[in-house]
Each structure stands twice: as C-alpha cells, then as structure tokens.
Design a protein around this motif. Sequence first.
Motif, PDB file in Angstrom:
ATOM      1  N   ASN A   1       6.841   2.731  54.713  1.00 49.99           N
ATOM      2  CA  ASN A   1       7.997   2.003  54.189  1.00 49.99           C
ATOM      3  C   ASN A   1       7.878   0.499  54.420  1.00 49.99           C
ATOM      4  OD1 ASN A   1      10.427   3.778  53.108  1.00 49.99           O
ATOM      5  ND2 ASN A   1       9.423   4.953  54.718  1.00 49.99           N
ATOM      6  N   ILE A   2       7.297   0.112  55.546  1.00 54.12           N
ATOM      7  CA  ILE A   2       7.052  -1.314  55.788  1.00 54.12           C
ATOM      8  C   ILE A   2       6.084  -1.849  54.737  1.00 54.12           C
ATOM      9  CG2 ILE A   2       5.960  -2.961  57.367  1.00 54.12           C
ATOM     10  CD1 ILE A   2       7.090  -1.321  59.680  1.00 54.12           C
TER      11      ILE A   2
ATOM     12  N   LYS B   1      13.582 -12.148  51.323  1.00 51.59           N
ATOM     13  CA  LYS B   1      13.358 -11.322  52.512  1.00 51.59           C
ATOM     14  C   LYS B   1      14.673 -10.907  53.169  1.00 51.59           C
ATOM     15  CE  LYS B   1      10.284 -11.118  56.514  1.00 51.59           C
ATOM     16  NZ  LYS B   1       9.297 -11.839  57.319  1.00 51.59           N
TER      17      LYS B   1
ATOM     18  N   ASN C   1       7.858  -2.024  51.350  1.00 52.49           N
ATOM     19  CA  ASN C   1       8.824  -3.126  51.318  1.00 52.49           C
ATOM     20  C   ASN C   1       8.125  -4.470  51.171  1.00 52.49           C
ATOM     21  OD1 ASN C   1      11.127  -1.575  51.453  1.00 52.49           O
ATOM     22  ND2 ASN C   1      11.324  -1.696  53.670  1.00 52.49           N
ATOM     23  N   LYS C   2       7.014  -4.643  51.893  1.00 50.63           N
ATOM     24  CA  LYS C   2       6.265  -5.898  51.784  1.00 50.63           C
ATOM     25  C   LYS C   2       5.681  -6.058  50.385  1.00 50.63           C
ATOM     26  CE  LYS C   2       4.947  -6.610  56.627  1.00 50.63           C
ATOM     27  NZ  LYS C   2       3.819  -6.707  57.585  1.00 50.63           N
TER      28      LYS C   2
ATOM     29  N   ARG D   1      15.093  -3.144  57.746  1.00 55.52           N
ATOM     30  CA  ARG D   1      14.131  -2.368  58.512  1.00 55.52           C
ATOM     31  C   ARG D   1      14.368  -0.870  58.328  1.00 55.52           C
ATOM     32  NH1 ARG D   1      13.669  -5.480  64.383  1.00 55.52           N
ATOM     33  NH2 ARG D   1      12.745  -7.414  63.583  1.00 55.52           N
ATOM     34  N   VAL D   2      13.272  -0.124  58.442  1.00 56.71           N
ATOM     35  CA  VAL D   2      13.366   1.326  58.333  1.00 56.71           C
ATOM     36  C   VAL D   2      14.042   1.878  59.587  1.00 56.71           C
ATOM     37  CG1 VAL D   2      12.034   3.451  58.075  1.00 56.71           C
ATOM     38  CG2 VAL D   2      11.224   1.334  57.022  1.00 56.71           C
TER      39      VAL D   2
ATOM     40  N   LYS E   1       6.861  -4.704  47.635  1.00 55.53           N
ATOM     41  CA  LYS E   1       7.975  -4.973  46.726  1.00 55.53           C
ATOM     42  C   LYS E   1       8.441  -6.412  46.861  1.00 55.53           C
ATOM     43  CE  LYS E   1      12.588  -3.256  45.558  1.00 55.53           C
ATOM     44  NZ  LYS E   1      13.644  -2.267  45.919  1.00 55.53           N
ATOM     45  N   LEU E   2       8.472  -6.894  48.101  1.00 55.82           N
ATOM     46  CA  LEU E   2       8.893  -8.267  48.362  1.00 55.82           C
ATOM     47  C   LEU E   2       7.934  -9.259  47.711  1.00 55.82           C
ATOM     48  CD1 LEU E   2      10.646 -10.327  49.908  1.00 55.82           C
ATOM     49  CD2 LEU E   2       9.145  -9.989  51.869  1.00 55.82           C
TER      50      LEU E   2
ATOM     51  N   GLU F   1      17.697  -4.657  50.448  1.00 57.14           N
ATOM     52  CA  GLU F   1      16.688  -3.631  50.236  1.00 57.14           C
ATOM     53  C   GLU F   1      15.479  -3.818  51.122  1.00 57.14           C
ATOM     54  OE1 GLU F   1      16.105  -6.682  46.824  1.00 57.14           O
ATOM     55  OE2 GLU F   1      17.752  -5.742  47.905  1.00 57.14           O
ATOM     56  N   ASN F   2      15.372  -4.974  51.788  1.00 55.20           N
ATOM     57  CA  ASN F   2      14.234  -5.233  52.665  1.00 55.20           C
ATOM     58  C   ASN F   2      14.591  -5.020  54.139  1.00 55.20           C
ATOM     59  OD1 ASN F   2      12.470  -6.093  50.531  1.00 55.20           O
ATOM     60  ND2 ASN F   2      13.683  -7.948  50.415  1.00 55.20           N
TER      61      ASN F   2
END
Length: 376
Positions: free
Chosen positions: A156-157, A203, A160-161, A210-211, A163-164, A207-208
Amino acid sequence: MDFLSNFLMDFVKQLQSPTLSFLLGGMVLAALGSQLQIPESICKIIIFMLLAKIGLTGGMAIRNSNLTEMVLPVAFSILLGILIVFIARYTLAKLPKVKTVDAIATGGLFGAVSGSTMAAALALLDEQKVAYEAWAGALYPFMDIPALVTAIVIANIYLNKKKLAATAESSLEESLSKQSVAAGEYSDPQNYPSTRQQYLRLKQRPENARVKIWPIVQESLQGPALSAMLLGIALGLFARPESVYENFYNPLFRGLLSILMLVMGMEAWSRIGELRKVAQWYVVYSVVAPIVHGLMAFGLGMIAHYTTGFSMGGVVVLAVIAASSSDISGPPTLRAGIPSANPSAYIGSSTAIGTPIAIGVCIPLFFGLAQAIGGI
C-alpha cells in the motif's frame, strides 16, 4: 556423502509417505481430468480439525513449559516473517516482467505459514520418533501475521507513492499548459507554486494517509486458519482437553491430513495453468525461495539450539514453516489487503510449486541436515 545418501533416503520415504503421495496423487488425478470432487465444506472441517489439533498440542505444552524457552524462537519467527517479504520486494520485484505489487504479495504468501506443510513435518517427526517442543507448532502465528501485515503495508505504501507520483506529474503537466493563465492570478510570478509545493499539497490529501495496521492484524486473526489455531492454543492453555485430544483429534490427524493433501494436489495442478499467464520468474522464485527461507530459519534455529537448548526437532519445524507458503489464511487476507495484486501470480506460485517443494524437498532436506549435524 552420508548427508546426500540420508537425504535421498528421506526423499524416497517422503514420496512413499501419505503426505506427499496423496499430494502427488491429487496432481495426477487432476492432470488426467478426473471429476473427483471433495466438497468445500468437508475441506473446511478438515482444516479446522488439523489446526485445532496443532493448537491444542501447543497450548497444553505452553501450559507446562518454561515460557523463557520460547522467547528466542518466537523472536526469530517474527523476524523471518518480515524479512522474507523484504527479500521478495528487492529480488523478485526487480526481475523482468514482474510487477512490484505482485512480487510483494508473493513474498507475503511465502512469508506466511502453511498449516498443512507444518502438519506434514510434525507427522514425519512423530513417525521417526524425533523429540521436539510440543509448543513448536505455536510459532505459526508469530511468523504468519507479521508476514501478511508487512506485505500489505509495503504494497500500500508503494501504491500510494506511485499514485502520488502519477498525480503530481499529471498536475504538473496541467499547470504547465495553463501557466500563462494561472500566472496572471499572482501579482508576482515568483509566488507561483513550485513543483515541490504542488507535490507537498498532493501528499497531504486524504487518499495518501498512512496504512492502518490493526485492521490487517484483525483480519488475519479472524481468518479460518488462525482462528482454529488460536482457539486450540487457548483451550490447551486454560482448559483440560486431554481426553478429547487423545480420543478424537490425535487419532484422526494423519488420515485427515492425507485427504487435505489430495485436495491440495488437485488445486496445485489447476493453478499451474494460471502460473503460465504471468512471468516465468515466479517459477524460479517458487523453487528457490522455500529452500533459501528454510536455510535462513535453520541457521537461526541453530543459534537458539546452542543458546537456549532449542531441540533439533524444533529447529526442523522452524525451518519447515519458514520454507512453507500459506495456502489457507494467506490468500483471502492478501486478496482483501492488496486487491490490485494478481492472484494467479502469488497463489499460483504458492500452491502449484511452493507447497510441493516445501513438502517434498524441504522437509527431507532439513531433517537430513539435522541428522548430519547429529542432533537427532
């Protein structure tokens, strides 16, 4: 030379044992197009009984043992579960045509534990009358949960990165195309937001975030495999289940395991077709990883053996559960936690190749290593 001959003898014995022979038999039946089916409800009952039996054994042993003896093996189990995921992240994920998120999910499944493989190892040790700590089976959740949690968090990290970065790039392109218009909104062009400022704003979007770890742990604990295992441990610790254990769970253990192996063999063959659809590197990983992971665990187990008196039988169990890959609790947990990962990659790798390698190669390999060292 003695080690090689012992390994080959143990390998042949494993081929003839109910555990591996039923697994191979299931694969042959599936390859021949057999219509044999064992209802899923029966499989669930079998899985519950096998893992409940292992849990009961561990719980009763923990109740009567010195907990300080468990500290090092438990710590090593946690370490191995996490480390195996990172190994996949920085080896398998770097290979051609392998998607990073699929590699992470595969590492999570190989870091988690196969209850059936562990049951096969315990059955072999019992047949050979090799002593091991009865609580060794209770190491299962200490390796399983950290591996699944680590895989889901890392995936997920990464997503997310990714996607970011994609959103930032898209936003930058849009801002550059409209720069002449947007710049007019600022009295001084120097005040126009920089790429870095835009990145930081993105950031901070929800949606960004933390999991969250606890929902992943909770989902793992609520899975059928760990639920059965933990129930057995709890009953073994706080109740007196010796009579039902001796008269019901223990006598049925090997027979039920053989049926489960037959089902897994048929499932493994069906997954081979799915594995062909993804990168061939998964095949290489599925063959090499169980052996490498097991050797790492064997080495750590030897440290525990020399420092705390951890038995050689326990070292074999630790090595086998590290070599195994989850076939019960892991897949549904990863499907929910990493929905973008391809199940054909990680489930195919585990069921079609990883489990047969763990049972057919790793169990006799580590048993032979323990014999060569002279501890059993």
